[in-house]
Design a protein around this motif. Sequence first.
Motif, short mmCIF file in Angstrom:
data_model
loop_
_atom_site.label_atom_id
_atom_site.label_comp_id
_atom_site.label_asym_id
_atom_site.label_seq_id
_atom_site.Cartn_x
_atom_site.Cartn_y
_atom_site.Cartn_z
N LYS A 1 0.76 -1.17 0.08
CA LYS A 1 0.06 -0.11 -0.07
C LYS A 1 0.88 1.21 -0.16
O LYS A 1 1.77 1.21 0.51
CB LYS A 1 -0.87 0.17 1.23
CG LYS A 1 -2.10 -0.79 0.99
CD LYS A 1 -3.16 -0.54 2.18
CE LYS A 1 -3.24 -1.76 3.11
NZ LYS A 1 -4.03 -1.52 4.35
N SER B 1 0.71 3.75 1.79
CA SER B 1 1.11 4.52 2.91
C SER B 1 2.04 3.46 3.68
O SER B 1 2.64 3.86 4.73
CB SER B 1 -0.13 4.42 3.75
OG SER B 1 -0.78 3.05 3.82
N GLU B 2 2.33 2.10 3.15
CA GLU B 2 3.34 1.52 3.83
C GLU B 2 4.59 1.59 2.98
O GLU B 2 5.60 0.80 3.43
CB GLU B 2 2.75 0.02 3.79
CG GLU B 2 1.70 -0.54 4.80
CD GLU B 2 0.97 -1.80 4.58
OE1 GLU B 2 1.64 -2.58 3.50
OE2 GLU B 2 0.43 -2.25 5.29
N ARG C 1 1.16 10.35 -2.35
CA ARG C 1 1.65 9.23 -1.51
C ARG C 1 0.87 8.49 -0.61
O ARG C 1 1.21 7.42 0.02
CB ARG C 1 2.76 10.08 -0.37
CG ARG C 1 3.98 10.41 -1.02
CD ARG C 1 4.76 11.56 -0.10
NE ARG C 1 4.44 12.60 -0.48
CZ ARG C 1 4.41 13.80 0.29
NH1 ARG C 1 5.05 13.67 1.61
NH2 ARG C 1 3.82 14.89 0.16
N THR C 2 -0.25 8.96 -0.25
CA THR C 2 -1.39 8.12 0.10
C THR C 2 -2.47 7.48 -0.39
O THR C 2 -3.22 6.75 -0.12
CB THR C 2 -1.95 8.66 1.45
OG1 THR C 2 -2.48 9.95 0.86
CG2 THR C 2 -0.68 9.12 2.45
#
Lengths: 153, 903
Positions: free
Chosen positions: B582, B584-585, B659-660
């Motif tokens: 993901k 976010s990861e 980025r998210t």
Amino acid sequence: MSQFATFHVGDRLFGLDILGVREIIRVFNITPVPRAESHIRGLINLRGQIVTILDLAVRLGHEALPVKDSSHIVILKHGANTAQGNGRNQGGTQDLMGLLVDAIGDVVEAEASLAEAPPANLTDAEERFLSGVLKTDEGLLVLLNLQELLSSG
Amino acid sequence: MSSFADESIISDFVAESREHLATIEPDLLRMEQEGAKVSAEVINRVFRAIHSIKGGAGFFAFDALKRLSHAMEGVLMQVRDGKLKVAADVMDVVFASLDRLKAMLDDIQASDSVPFTQELAKLEAILNGQGVAVGEMVKGREKGATREFDLDAESVRSALRRGMNLFRAIAYLHRDIRDKGLTPLAFLNNALSVGTCLDAFIDVEAIADLEHCLEQDLPVTLLFASVLEPDLAALGLKLPVDQVKVMEVEALRKEVKAKAKAEQKVVAVVAATPPEAEPEAEIPGDLPAEEKTTREVTKDTGNETLRVRVDLLTNLMNLAGELVLGRNQLVRAITDSQHEIPGLGAILQNVNQVTTEMQEGIMQTRMQPIGTVFSRFPRIIRDMSRQLEKQIDVHIEGAEVELDKSIVEMLVDPLTHIIRNCADHAIESPAERQKARKDPTGTIHLHAFHEGGQINIAVHDDGRGIDAKKVLAKAIAKGLVTKAQGAEMTEREMVHLVFEPGFSMAEKVSEISGRGVGMDVVRTNVEKLGGHVEMETELGMGTTVRLRLPLTLAIIPSMIVGVADHRFAIPQVNVVEFVWVKASEVSQRIEQVQGALVLRLRDKLLPLVRLADVLGLQRVFENPETGEQLPDRRVSLADRRGELPEEPDNATPRQGDRRTDWRSDHNIIVLRVGKNHYGVIVDELFDIEEIVVKPLSGFIQGTKCFSGATILGDGRVIMILDAGGLATVANLHFTDLQAEELRRAEEEKRSAALKASRRRSVILFEAATGERFAVPQDHVLRLERIVKTKIEFIGEREYIEYRGEGLPLLRLDQHLAVRPLKAELQELFLVIPKIPGQSSTTRPPAGILISEILDALDVEVELKAVEFTGPGLLGSAVVQDHLTLFLDPVALLQAAGLMGGVA
């Protein structure tokens, strides 16, 4: 007298002995090959066989030309003459090659023996791939050296 | 004459040898035409083919075939080594010998009766350095007579049957070929495009003398068959009409007969035993060809198989693919109107199923078990071991592994060479083996197995092994490598020098193998198949040759992935798993190690590549707001800013951050290359499809990233990614990462050890209610229960009788800022601390009074300093959800002045 299939690339008229031409088709769905040499335009699916398309303009040292409505692919009878290809595939069905050209012209009859040497003001690539010039009713016909054209490098 | 060889093995040998001869001829022609300029590859190819024939003939004891091919090989070797020039007279002899070989192979059992002594004598004359003399001899024989065509009766007959005209065409090298801007090859190619060339020779007689041969025009005479009329044939051949003449069949017949007679005469003189049955040259029209054909057919029946040409199958396969395509289009086109025509659905389903089954069936026609190759080896080894007086066992494993037919066929030569090498060179004689304390019977182990979508074949022998240093010395002596290069080689690299062309390991040349072409053939053939050869050897213990072969041409399930607007197929056998990271990861899971992207996957470091980057494609991303595709210019995934940038006050706030956003999630496909794994980042994942691998043109093979191309169900061509090539192109350093992994694993171990050191066994107790304490068990000698009334006072100090002596007591509240024990407790506990360096029988200096023991347990704690740390406290930690003070009994006793004289 020989018959020549003629076609345009840029503003020049090129000719190939018609015996070396398998068929001429319209351009469709060329799959580009990343990292291949720039004169490899890509691959097409010709009735279940994969044909490697050479961009003739790039091969002759010019800019790649965009595919237009008039663009055609000249499918050649003989396979590529590369180090890998000449052993088992000679004349075989595997290594089919095609030339991307801007437009096709008529079939021209001319005496091949009347061909003159190509002019001196050529690029290196042209010098390698052109075998001569014929004066025809249609204008100057530049003959391609198919063997060189189909050898890799 | 062979007495032992199996019929089927022999017919295989004949078929292979015929194939070899068929490939030799154009190469020989090329050698002759190009002379000294001919590439070494061509000479090597001819040489290897003849060598294969010789090897087989020697093995099956076809004496004539063996002697002739042996002599030819000798001549070709001199050519290869540059000792002999490819002159026309030499080539005459070689061609004549080639025709003899063909004749022998046509009827192999009668091969010894084919006259060949004349050719053999000429070949030997050349070998003995009399090449010129032979040339003169040949010329002398032909002087005065016009040269005639070497006629192959069968091809003439077949040409006439097909309604072709036969022409005698004369082309002058200068006037007709060079002056027209053609090369002889181009001329010949042109000729072949309008008809069939049955024979051709250059009329050397037409030249007055050698000195002027270059200025003179050389006439090349062709025997040419074509359906064209004479004038058109001349046009097609680009020759003046008067140089192309139709040949009369009558005249031809005479020529053939004359030739046959002349031959018989010569043979009668030269050969000691006249041939019993020199086949009468058959003249077209005289004898129908049926007789011979029927004979061949009856020979092949008996098993339920049929020989079908492979290109026919390939063509069928292509057509089946097209049919599938057509079916798909049909289904799509009439799905909507299906309900309007009753019964259409069932018809469609039927067509659907039949098409699928047909495609599968055609695919299967091309698969063959590797056992068809393996099965010949026990016999070969048995006979060889008898010839060589060795004892050799053969073990075969995995004979059922199936491969595409073309691959199986291409494996025959290399495997036979390897096996012969094993028996001939590797396995020692029984006496030698006994001296080396080995079983006198040597073993050759053949093993085929699937691994990672590839076929692995291992040939292991327990023979003498290969001395790497000797190999190197020989390679240097032969000029294959320089001394300096050799000095930098690993042992493995030295051993692999045996794969170089022109390398010979054998001390002496044997008839069966050992001219140093063996391993060269192996490598060439295997690499032609897109495979790989490796060799492992241990001196005195044996050698293992490993072949790794792809399953090309077979149908393979592949994952279709998308990058930018391109699609690619990844063979599923290369795919280990699919990882979704993901957006976010990303910062937690993807990082950079020595400048390369890596993914942390279950404690492993996985090198990552972006497919778009490796292939030099423009990366794109979808703008979250507008959905349009924009070029992605980010350089690194790992270096992304962790914090959102501060927006200037007046800037319009971004609605979503890339980025998210979920569209920035990463699809990573984990691929397998041998033992190593790596991840490829792609944009999109599509279906898994069954694809047919089509080989790539030689023009594209240089890219290394692709193992082939395929045609998808919708007709579009896509490239098949080569996992190994991709890793090479991306320049992945697996070893660096392994080192990094090792480093991390060690770090992990250290921290685990550290953790373990923090583990303590403690005794948990209460003093005042709710105030918990712990004492490390290794600080406690004993725990005693006492009754309050037993406590005695001496002055301010409390004592208790302990093993007949007074033991001073210590209350925690007297020394630490803690509450006193509850006064009403009648029963108390006593902690007898263990003093380091004292045995358990020594009188303890004091005991610590506590109210209740709660537990004895292992805790993993990190002690924190307490603000009221007094002497005697180790620190505090939370144990069982309560703040607990950890005591240091010794320090406590010291602080209380109770340690007495004890240190």
